[in-house]
Design a protein around this motif. Structure first.
Motif, PDB file in Angstrom:
ATOM      1  N   UNK A   1       0.836  -1.200   0.000  1.00  0.00           N
ATOM      2  CA  UNK A   1       0.000   0.000   0.000  1.00  0.00           C
ATOM      3  C   UNK A   1       0.874   1.255   0.000  1.00  0.00           C
ATOM      4  N   UNK A   2       0.242   2.415  -0.042  1.00  0.00           N
ATOM      5  CA  UNK A   2       0.971   3.691  -0.060  1.00  0.00           C
ATOM      6  C   UNK A   2       1.908   3.816   1.136  1.00  0.00           C
TER       7      UNK A   2
ATOM      8  N   UNK B   1       1.986  10.341   7.235  1.00  0.00           N
ATOM      9  CA  UNK B   1       1.222  10.280   5.994  1.00  0.00           C
ATOM     10  C   UNK B   1      -0.033   9.402   6.079  1.00  0.00           C
ATOM     11  N   UNK B   2      -1.074   9.884   5.405  1.00  0.00           N
ATOM     12  CA  UNK B   2      -2.360   9.177   5.319  1.00  0.00           C
ATOM     13  C   UNK B   2      -2.793   9.200   3.855  1.00  0.00           C
ATOM     14  N   UNK B   3      -2.394   8.198   3.120  1.00  0.00           N
ATOM     15  CA  UNK B   3      -2.601   8.182   1.678  1.00  0.00           C
ATOM     16  C   UNK B   3      -3.914   7.563   1.243  1.00  0.00           C
ATOM     17  N   UNK B   4      -3.957   7.163  -0.023  1.00  0.00           N
ATOM     18  CA  UNK B   4      -5.171   6.659  -0.640  1.00  0.00           C
ATOM     19  C   UNK B   4      -5.642   5.355  -0.015  1.00  0.00           C
ATOM     20  N   UNK B   5      -4.725   4.589   0.571  1.00  0.00           N
ATOM     21  CA  UNK B   5      -5.060   3.283   1.145  1.00  0.00           C
ATOM     22  C   UNK B   5      -5.277   3.321   2.651  1.00  0.00           C
TER      23      UNK B   5
ATOM     24  N   UNK C   1       1.782  13.414  10.880  1.00  0.00           N
ATOM     25  CA  UNK C   1       2.782  14.279  10.258  1.00  0.00           C
ATOM     26  C   UNK C   1       2.736  14.020   8.757  1.00  0.00           C
ATOM     27  N   UNK C   2       2.676  15.085   7.969  1.00  0.00           N
ATOM     28  CA  UNK C   2       2.599  14.941   6.515  1.00  0.00           C
ATOM     29  C   UNK C   2       3.928  15.323   5.864  1.00  0.00           C
TER      30      UNK C   2
ATOM     31  N   UNK D   1      -0.052  10.748   0.061  1.00  0.00           N
ATOM     32  CA  UNK D   1       0.295  11.209   1.411  1.00  0.00           C
ATOM     33  C   UNK D   1      -0.876  11.838   2.144  1.00  0.00           C
ATOM     34  N   UNK D   2      -1.900  12.330   1.410  1.00  0.00           N
ATOM     35  CA  UNK D   2      -2.947  13.112   2.093  1.00  0.00           C
ATOM     36  C   UNK D   2      -4.385  12.686   1.795  1.00  0.00           C
ATOM     37  N   UNK D   3      -4.630  11.845   0.802  1.00  0.00           N
ATOM     38  CA  UNK D   3      -6.018  11.592   0.426  1.00  0.00           C
ATOM     39  C   UNK D   3      -6.793  10.760   1.447  1.00  0.00           C
TER      40      UNK D   3
END
Length: 327
Positions: free
Chosen positions: A69-70, A90-94, A115-116, A123-125
């Motif tokens: 995953x991302x 990071x909080x990505x698409x997955x 933290x981004x 990273x953000x979706x």
């Protein structure tokens, strides 16, 4: 075989440093932006078919290191008072998939801070999905999750997710169930560290293509860890901080590695990643951000041979890998 077992069998020790304390690093995702498998490899298979994408579908992701995953790292920080703080990079698409798979597996009860690294989709979706890991309240009257990010990322997030930034309802606007977030601006500077629950983070500005700056992060007092998920070049100031002769030897370097051969305009590929490891001389390095060119077991065997020659332990990480560490 679990991910920890599969990685250990390929030469990765799950511990870093002395092993005191009960902090840990959990690799929530280790793949490229599109992840592995690549859908097109399965929708319109080549002849012969893509080996890694088919292997990624051959067993459940929980026991399959070729399913990626991302990029995302969860820091389970055991502070001085014994309370655990859960910090996610990071909080990505997955993001939701990663939470359901690895947070439940490791019994992670909450996210205390995020933290981004930058504002790209991987990273953000997942920012909208943070509501799923927050306590339910129909009026959204809950404690917000703190997000650390630079001003450029903040500006981009404001366009992508205006409803996550806006604090006051306009006249006639209905209350809606959305993530509750507290935005904290950090600087793109190695000289401007910030503190999260007693753990200090140093921003590491890196080039992610020559027209774009992303951030890595240096953290850990007892064992020094650097996380750099998106990089095509280290500026001199950042490389000095990461080098043995500059900031002191890293215990663990987590580094971007997109393709096995050649080079890419916005990411390190394996040749550049290995060259960076030789320059920086960490005690250990783990690679993330891999495409379907990398077959986990075979390529870790090759990296184990490289490690013997160069005297630095280098391996591919895998989703779900947990490393106890004394931060």
């Amino acid at each position: 075989m679990s991910c920890n077992e599969c990685c250990s069998s390929n030469g990765i020790s799950n511990g870093v440093g002395s092993g005191k304390g009960s902090s840990a690093l959990i690799f929530i995702g280790t793949g490229c932006s599109s992840g592995v498998p690549t859908p097109m490899c399965l929708m319109q298979p080549s002849d012969p078919p893509c080996e890694v994408c088919h292997k990624a579908m051959s067993a459940p992701p929980e026991i399959n290191p070729n399913y990626r995953c991302n990029p995302s790292l969860l820091i389970d920080y055991d502070g001085e008072n014994g309370d655990h703080c859960y910090i996610l990079i990071d909080v990505g698409k997955n993001f939701k998939e990663q939470v359901l798979r690895w947070f439940l597996h490791y019994k992670i009860p909450q996210i205390d801070a995020i933290i981004l690294t930058h504002e790209h989709a991987d990273a953000v979706l997942g920012l909208d999905e943070i509501r799923g890991v927050q306590p339910y309240n129909r009026y959204n009257d809950i404690e917000p999750t703190t997000i650390y990010l630079n001003q450029f990322t903040m500006d981009s997030v404001t366009v992508k997710f205006p409803y996550l930034v806006q604090k006051k309802l306009k006249e006639g606007q209905e209350i809606r169930r959305v993530s509750q977030l507290d935005w904290k601006i950090i600087e793109n500077s190695c000289e401007r560290p910030f503190n999260v629950a007693g753990l200090q983070f140093t921003p590491l500005p890196v080039m992610h293509g020559e027209d774009y700056e992303s951030l890595g992060f240096l953290f850990g007092k007892n064992n020094k860890v650097a996380y750099v998920s998106d990089v095509s070049r280290f500026p001199d100031a950042t490389e000095y901080v990461l080098s043995s002769s500059g900031g002191g030897q890293l215990d663990l370097l987590i580094l971007d590695t997109l393709y096995k051969k050649g080079q890419h305009n916005t990411h390190f590929c394996l040749p550049q990643s290995l060259e960076a490891v030789k320059r920086l001389q960490p005690k250990r390095a783990l690679f993330v951000g891999m495409t379907h060119e990398f077959e986990h077991y075979r390529d870790n065997e090759e990296l184990a041979e490289w490690s013997k020659r160069e005297g630095i332990d280098v391996q591919l990480a895998c989703d779900g890998l947990r490393i106890p560490i004394n931060l």
